[in-house]
Design a protein around this motif. Sequence first.
Motif, PDB file in Angstrom:
ATOM      1  N   MET A   1      33.792  41.063  45.049  1.00  0.00           N
ATOM      2  CA  MET A   1      34.906  40.493  45.809  1.00  0.00           C
ATOM      3  C   MET A   1      36.002  40.003  44.868  1.00  0.00           C
ATOM      4  N   ASP A   2      35.593  39.384  43.735  1.00  0.00           N
ATOM      5  CA  ASP A   2      36.578  38.964  42.727  1.00  0.00           C
ATOM      6  C   ASP A   2      37.361  40.177  42.239  1.00  0.00           C
TER       7      ASP A   2
ATOM      8  N   MET B   1      39.933  41.314  44.512  1.00  0.00           N
ATOM      9  CA  MET B   1      41.086  40.416  44.414  1.00  0.00           C
ATOM     10  C   MET B   1      41.905  40.665  43.144  1.00  0.00           C
TER      11      MET B   1
ATOM     12  N   LEU C   1      40.733  40.402  39.858  1.00  0.00           N
ATOM     13  CA  LEU C   1      40.347  39.643  38.662  1.00  0.00           C
ATOM     14  C   LEU C   1      39.458  40.518  37.785  1.00  0.00           C
TER      15      LEU C   1
END
Lengths: 159, 278
Positions: free
Chosen positions: A118-119, A122, A124
Amino acid sequence: MLKLKHLVIYLSFIVGLLLLILPLPDWVWHYRPDWLALILIYWSMALPKYVGLWTALIIGLLADSLLGTLLGQHSLALVIITYLNLNLYQRIRVLSLVQQSVYVFGLLLINQIIVFWMDGVMGLTIPVQAVFVAPFIGALLWPFVFIILRDIRRKAMLN
Amino acid sequence: MTHLQKQARGATIQALLLISICIGMMFVDHRYNHLEVVRSNISLALSPLRYLVNLPELGSHWVSEWFKSHNELLNDNKTLQTRGRILNAQLQRMQVLQAENTRLRNLLSSSRKLTDEVIVAELLSVDQNPYRQLVEINKGTNDGVEIGQAIIDDFGVMGQVIHTNRFSSTIILISDPDHAIPVQFIRSGVRSVAFGNGNTDHLELRFLPATADIQIGDELVTSGLGGRFPTGYPVATVASISEDLAHGFLSVLAAPKARLDSSREVLVIKIGTFSKGE
């Protein structure tokens, strides 16, 4: 549902949340084990009637709020590993602590990969070693977490 | 179907339901602001934990203050007095300049106040997502902090408020990979946008034309475009310039002025008070 003897469960999760945000030197960041996942795995293994998917959802939301991640990010990971655990715990409970550690490593790895995925969505960038090291340290800590929480559970007479 | 099978199926359905709730929440949280209320309330409920974790840090701070020797205090006092005198002297000039500035602005009929109202806040030492640059401060909506307000320390712009609850707020630093701040070069007046890249040592300025007038050591201040950050606060100093000849752009790295990783006391700038006055 809300009984005094269940207080120890809430307390253990509060300690987990404190450990989550305890300020540590920067280099420890990648190696910090997911205490909440460890505590959740223990309780859902020991008391699957009280601690289950909803607990995972709520604990995950608390973690997301404390860490500033997307709401639902840690919940998703914790719900999935709790679901796996609820299906497997009867086979795992009879194993030795060392064998259980291997199983816990697998669960923590799945948890970590979902959070990092999920990071990544996003935008990252996550260092690769972080994916494996934190679950490994978590697995090493499992016997201690297990023994401590089991003693607490017996003192509180939770069955 | 046996009882056990039914139970297992119930658990699976429940899990699928919760998983879709999580995915839905992440989507909404990423795209819209509807979940800000939920986040702020959870955050409020958890603020005792934050203050509890902050206690050891606060305690060590307090103990070191307590055991400061008499001599150290005298020395501190002396240096502070000298600094105060120097600042006062500078302030005298500043007042003249400010008066002149207001007069000139009046001549140009520009409607912008120079003084901004601030709230003094302290950082809480709690760890956040290590892959983002977020910090907590000990002031919240009760003290007048609002989402979008700019944060500065003694040296320059630090970031802006992204989440608030009653007693604390979350700050996104200008070095966060998701953050960008509109800036202007003092010397040449060139405007650009400084992106964070997850490193507290430098910001990135992308896609500057190869002909732009930029030198190492140039100072960057907030340009005030976009309306989030007030104009004219120091942001960074140009540290390195590299040319991307293939695309005809310059990529510039600039070192932030603010001490992003060590400042404890910060100022929250109230935007409402500065934008339009007079």
